[in-house]
Design a protein around this motif. Structure first.
Motif, PDB file in Angstrom:
ATOM      1  N   ALA A  14       0.838  -1.196   0.000  1.00 29.31           N
ATOM      2  CA  ALA A  14       0.000   0.000   0.000  1.00 29.31           C
ATOM      3  C   ALA A  14       0.874   1.248   0.000  1.00 29.31           C
ATOM      4  N   VAL A  15       0.416   2.246  -0.736  1.00 26.42           N
ATOM      5  CA  VAL A  15       1.040   3.559  -0.717  1.00 26.42           C
ATOM      6  C   VAL A  15       0.148   4.443   0.142  1.00 26.42           C
ATOM      7  N   ILE A  16       0.709   5.060   1.154  1.00 24.87           N
ATOM      8  CA  ILE A  16      -0.049   5.927   2.042  1.00 24.87           C
ATOM      9  C   ILE A  16       0.267   7.373   1.670  1.00 24.87           C
ATOM     10  N   LEU A  17      -0.789   8.121   1.342  1.00 27.25           N
ATOM     11  CA  LEU A  17      -0.606   9.519   0.974  1.00 27.25           C
ATOM     12  C   LEU A  17      -0.653  10.384   2.235  1.00 27.25           C
ATOM     13  N   MET A  21      -1.542  16.291   1.846  1.00 34.42           N
ATOM     14  CA  MET A  21      -1.850  16.174   0.431  1.00 34.42           C
ATOM     15  C   MET A  21      -3.333  15.863   0.227  1.00 34.42           C
ATOM     16  N   LEU A  22      -3.872  14.943   1.030  1.00 34.67           N
ATOM     17  CA  LEU A  22      -5.289  14.599   0.916  1.00 34.67           C
ATOM     18  C   LEU A  22      -6.156  15.819   1.202  1.00 34.67           C
ATOM     19  N   ASN A  23      -5.801  16.588   2.219  1.00 35.82           N
ATOM     20  CA  ASN A  23      -6.553  17.797   2.544  1.00 35.82           C
ATOM     21  C   ASN A  23      -6.492  18.812   1.411  1.00 35.82           C
ATOM     22  N   ASN A  24      -5.308  19.018   0.845  1.00 40.43           N
ATOM     23  CA  ASN A  24      -5.141  19.969  -0.257  1.00 40.43           C
ATOM     24  C   ASN A  24      -5.957  19.573  -1.473  1.00 40.43           C
ATOM     25  N   LEU A  25      -6.108  18.276  -1.699  1.00 43.21           N
ATOM     26  CA  LEU A  25      -6.854  17.776  -2.859  1.00 43.21           C
ATOM     27  C   LEU A  25      -8.325  17.520  -2.540  1.00 43.21           C
ATOM     28  N   ASN A  26      -8.718  17.834  -1.304  1.00 47.22           N
ATOM     29  CA  ASN A  26     -10.099  17.613  -0.848  1.00 47.22           C
ATOM     30  C   ASN A  26     -10.505  16.149  -1.003  1.00 47.22           C
ATOM     31  N   LEU A  27      -9.607  15.244  -0.656  1.00 41.79           N
ATOM     32  CA  LEU A  27      -9.881  13.808  -0.711  1.00 41.79           C
ATOM     33  C   LEU A  27     -10.136  13.289   0.692  1.00 41.79           C
ATOM     34  N   GLN A  28     -11.024  12.313   0.788  1.00 42.87           N
ATOM     35  CA  GLN A  28     -11.397  11.744   2.075  1.00 42.87           C
ATOM     36  C   GLN A  28     -11.314  10.228   2.003  1.00 42.87           C
TER      37      GLN A  28
END
Length: 75
Positions: A14-17, A21-28
């Protein structure tokens, strides 16, 4: 940003982001990403289509969190 490939208990990798970065890309958690191989490496792109459902979920969370205040404002 850098990250590390991790070995999971089931033997898969697994690659953990990074959270930033997740916050900047608005990913949840639960969002889907498309992985595109390019000559320079890979590109991760969010899979669209669930924006409305995500917005509704966020609205419900806000309404639950501020239920008392919203009821007072509604009077």
């Amino acid at each position: 940003m850098k990250t590390i490939i991790h070995k999971l208990d089931d033997g898969s990798d697994a690659v953990i982001l990074p959270r930033e970065m997740l916050n900047n890309l608005n990913l949840q958690v639960g969002d889907q990403l498309q992985i595109i191989e390019t000559d320079d490496g890979i590109t991760l792109r969010p899979v669209g289509g669930d924006d409305f459902e995500r917005q509704m979920h966020a609205a419900r969370d806000v309404m639950d969190k501020y239920e008392v205040a919203l009821q007072k404002l509604a009077k």
